[in-house]
Write a protein that holds these residues in place. Sequence first.
Motif, mmCIF file in Angstrom:
data_model
loop_
_atom_site.group_PDB
_atom_site.id
_atom_site.type_symbol
_atom_site.label_atom_id
_atom_site.label_comp_id
_atom_site.label_asym_id
_atom_site.label_seq_id
_atom_site.Cartn_x
_atom_site.Cartn_y
_atom_site.Cartn_z
ATOM 1 N N PHE A 124 17.182 0.258 67.183
ATOM 2 C CA PHE A 124 16.001 0.376 66.335
ATOM 3 C C PHE A 124 15.433 1.790 66.437
ATOM 4 N N SER A 125 14.855 2.269 65.356
ATOM 5 C CA SER A 125 14.105 3.526 65.413
ATOM 6 C C SER A 125 12.817 3.294 66.192
ATOM 7 N N PRO A 126 12.221 4.345 66.746
ATOM 8 C CA PRO A 126 11.006 4.150 67.566
ATOM 9 C C PRO A 126 9.869 3.445 66.852
ATOM 10 N N ASP A 127 9.768 3.597 65.523
ATOM 11 C CA ASP A 127 8.694 2.915 64.796
ATOM 12 C C ASP A 127 9.103 1.520 64.336
ATOM 13 N N GLY A 128 10.342 1.136 64.606
ATOM 14 C CA GLY A 128 10.810 -0.204 64.271
ATOM 15 C C GLY A 128 11.138 -0.418 62.814
ATOM 16 N N LYS A 129 11.077 0.635 61.995
ATOM 17 C CA LYS A 129 11.290 0.473 60.558
ATOM 18 C C LYS A 129 12.757 0.594 60.150
ATOM 19 N N LYS A 130 13.560 1.178 61.021
ATOM 20 C CA LYS A 130 14.976 1.362 60.708
ATOM 21 C C LYS A 130 15.840 0.761 61.815
ATOM 22 N N LEU A 131 17.062 0.426 61.441
ATOM 23 C CA LEU A 131 18.056 -0.022 62.406
ATOM 24 C C LEU A 131 19.348 0.738 62.125
ATOM 25 N N VAL A 164 22.276 5.887 68.739
ATOM 26 C CA VAL A 164 20.959 5.869 69.373
ATOM 27 C C VAL A 164 20.023 6.857 68.674
ATOM 28 N N PHE A 165 18.821 6.389 68.353
ATOM 29 C CA PHE A 165 17.796 7.252 67.764
ATOM 30 C C PHE A 165 17.174 8.137 68.848
ATOM 31 N N SER A 166 16.759 9.340 68.449
ATOM 32 C CA SER A 166 16.005 10.201 69.351
ATOM 33 C C SER A 166 14.616 9.612 69.549
ATOM 34 N N PRO A 167 13.911 10.011 70.616
ATOM 35 C CA PRO A 167 12.585 9.444 70.890
ATOM 36 C C PRO A 167 11.578 9.640 69.764
ATOM 37 N N ASP A 168 11.722 10.727 68.984
ATOM 38 C CA ASP A 168 10.792 10.941 67.870
ATOM 39 C C ASP A 168 11.296 10.342 66.572
ATOM 40 N N GLY A 169 12.504 9.771 66.600
ATOM 41 C CA GLY A 169 13.053 9.117 65.422
ATOM 42 C C GLY A 169 13.593 10.057 64.369
ATOM 43 N N LEU A 170 13.558 11.357 64.606
ATOM 44 C CA LEU A 170 13.980 12.327 63.596
ATOM 45 C C LEU A 170 15.485 12.597 63.630
ATOM 46 N N LYS A 171 16.141 12.179 64.715
ATOM 47 C CA LYS A 171 17.573 12.417 64.851
ATOM 48 C C LYS A 171 18.271 11.125 65.264
ATOM 49 N N LEU A 172 19.562 11.092 65.001
ATOM 50 C CA LEU A 172 20.384 9.954 65.390
ATOM 51 C C LEU A 172 21.671 10.506 65.998
#
Length: 724
Positions: A124-131, A164-172
């Motif tokens: 999951f992305s950190p904000d939970g909006k993406k997988l 794996v998503f980065s902690p800020d969700g900007l990278k994968l």
Amino acid sequence: MSAELSDVERDANPIVKERSTQPLIMLGHASSVLAAAFFKDGRRVVTSSSDKTLRIWDLQTGVLVGTPFKGHKGWVRSVAISPDDRRVASGGEDKTILFWNVENQQMILNPLVKHSRDVNSLCFSPDGKKLASGSSDCTVVVWDAETGTVLTTLHHDSLVLTVVFSPDGLKLASGSKDNTIRVWRTNDAEVLLEFNAHRDRVRSVVWSHDGQQLVSASYDQTVKFWNSSNADQIGQPCAGHTAWIYSLAISLDDSFVTTASCDDTVRLWSTKTHQQIGQALEHTTWIGCVAISPNGELLVSGGGDGKVRLWSIKNILEEYNAENRLKEELVETEQQRLPIIDVDALLTPSIPGIARSDIQQRNESSDNCDITNHHSLETHAASSTHSFPSTFNKLPMNTTVRNACIAGDLRTAEEILTQDINTDGDNCDSHASRSVIMARNLDWDQALRDAINSVAIQPSLVGCIAKGIALCGNGQLWNAMEAFDLAFTFATHDAMSINLLLLIKAIALFNAGHRDEAIRRVQDLVTTCQHLDTLPGSVVNSYLHVELATIAFENGQYIEAAEQFTEVVMTTMCGLSLRAALCEPRLKIFTVLFGWDLDSLWQAVHQRRCNAFLRADKVIEAVEAYEYMMRMIDEAEKTNCLGWSTSFKQDCIARCVAKGEEAVVTNEQARAIKIYSAGIRLDPSYSPLFVHRSKQNLRRNLYEEALSDAEQRFTGYVAMMKQS
């Protein structure tokens, strides 16, 4: 199906019993456990299995929460928990991704179908909006986690095994069977980095929580650290696993990572030093997954036996951190102490006719460190009968007791000391000495009682050492380190004593099972204290490596043992100077404290090396090892080991015949001839070997050699008849 717990596990809550090294075993899955993840509350964990189910476990009780999640039609290879802990995503062999409501355990949305092969990883992305999902179809798919629609499809050149998503969700980040890691920008799918990370497939990748590093684990058995901005490797790889690494996790504070491997172990690694933390945590079969609790105090692992294991690692981490703090303090302390020591006065032996300037010139004249070390060892051997400026010369032990300890007559030593204690119960030295004897006898409880009594009566060097050794034997490592620390107060201005005390401490660690750490400490000490007497460190380094090889031999790992004995023979114990130095009286401190037989070490190592090669069925190498040993020992030593030598040659010749016959059956005539030749070198009077070799020479049309062997066989037969 509820979990079944062992008797030990029923008696203790694993979270409360922090110092236990035994895991809580949770049973329920019918086959291999392939993935695991902690909920943020740290009290629950979700696992998936090749039994096609997911399960949530209550870690306080070790039992299943609700019922298994059923819906997949094949192995469930991956799980991910949403940031709000309300949803679980799962994917696997059936090529689909399912969303589950944690509270009612029902599926949410329709199955997500896009991949054409197994789904190996989810995040999951950190904000939970993406997988994000990674698949064996060589793609990474980014999904809208609310609606299930596909947002982006990214491509690798081979199977995608981890995302794996980065902690800020900007990278994968993704890792692949093609040995590469790729880093993508999530908003436009641009590839920011692509690099060859390992020599084999990249099985798992994680981000540090500050986003500055990527950590990867591979089938090449290593863990590597990378700068996430430019893919520069950071430090050395973590190395220690002996088979594929399947899973990797990083602690929330980024202080350590943990790995699960096909070598049946879970290991912890420092992100600062990249060294292993503590001992490996052992399973009975391969391990497919590992996860770390949010507070960093628990691990969960699962593997091929279908069992989920929960480990308390708090004590392991505390001991490691305490030891690191101690190391830093000791380095700082010794840096403050050493400048006030007259090192030249301590190091220069009092040898008539040799001036200090001559010795200094001799050591400074060579640029070759091996030559310098050789000269250093010669100096040690030459000075063995002269004064050794160390506090350890003044250990308050009765001469009769000391001699009994050296001779191995521990019963006599114990009787004398017990009588002394009964006569004078306030004699701290007698209590400390008996503690050493009890430790030699592996009576750790009595050893600790005696050591505590000694220190309570009057703290002393030998009392603190005895207490440290006894505490190590009782498994109280941190308390043992404190006892050794107190011993340093009795060697404040004595560099030699500090050196020996650090060695004794390392030996105690080794005996307590912390073998790699102990050897590393000894090697660091030898390297960093070249200005001091390096002989004790060299001897301890050699002996500990011999012990490692002996342990491998006793565990049936004969090839590994043979290799380790060979390394000792050819490196750490190479040279006649060290061989002679093993008998120095000043090294008897190790015999007194630990029962080391240094006098016969050199010969014992060679014999064990021969035996290891023989047990490993490396008969040619066994013969060569025996020949090397015979070249290196004198006639008196040959006579001393005659019984062993005769038995070894008989066994080795029998194996030469058997291994030669095996080579003949597989039509390896050249190898058979080599094996028979090795046996002939070992015992030229054993005529059947000539017969065997003659036959193989004939098969290779080597008629002259065959005839020569036949003649030798006849000569040997005649000689045997004459003897009879």
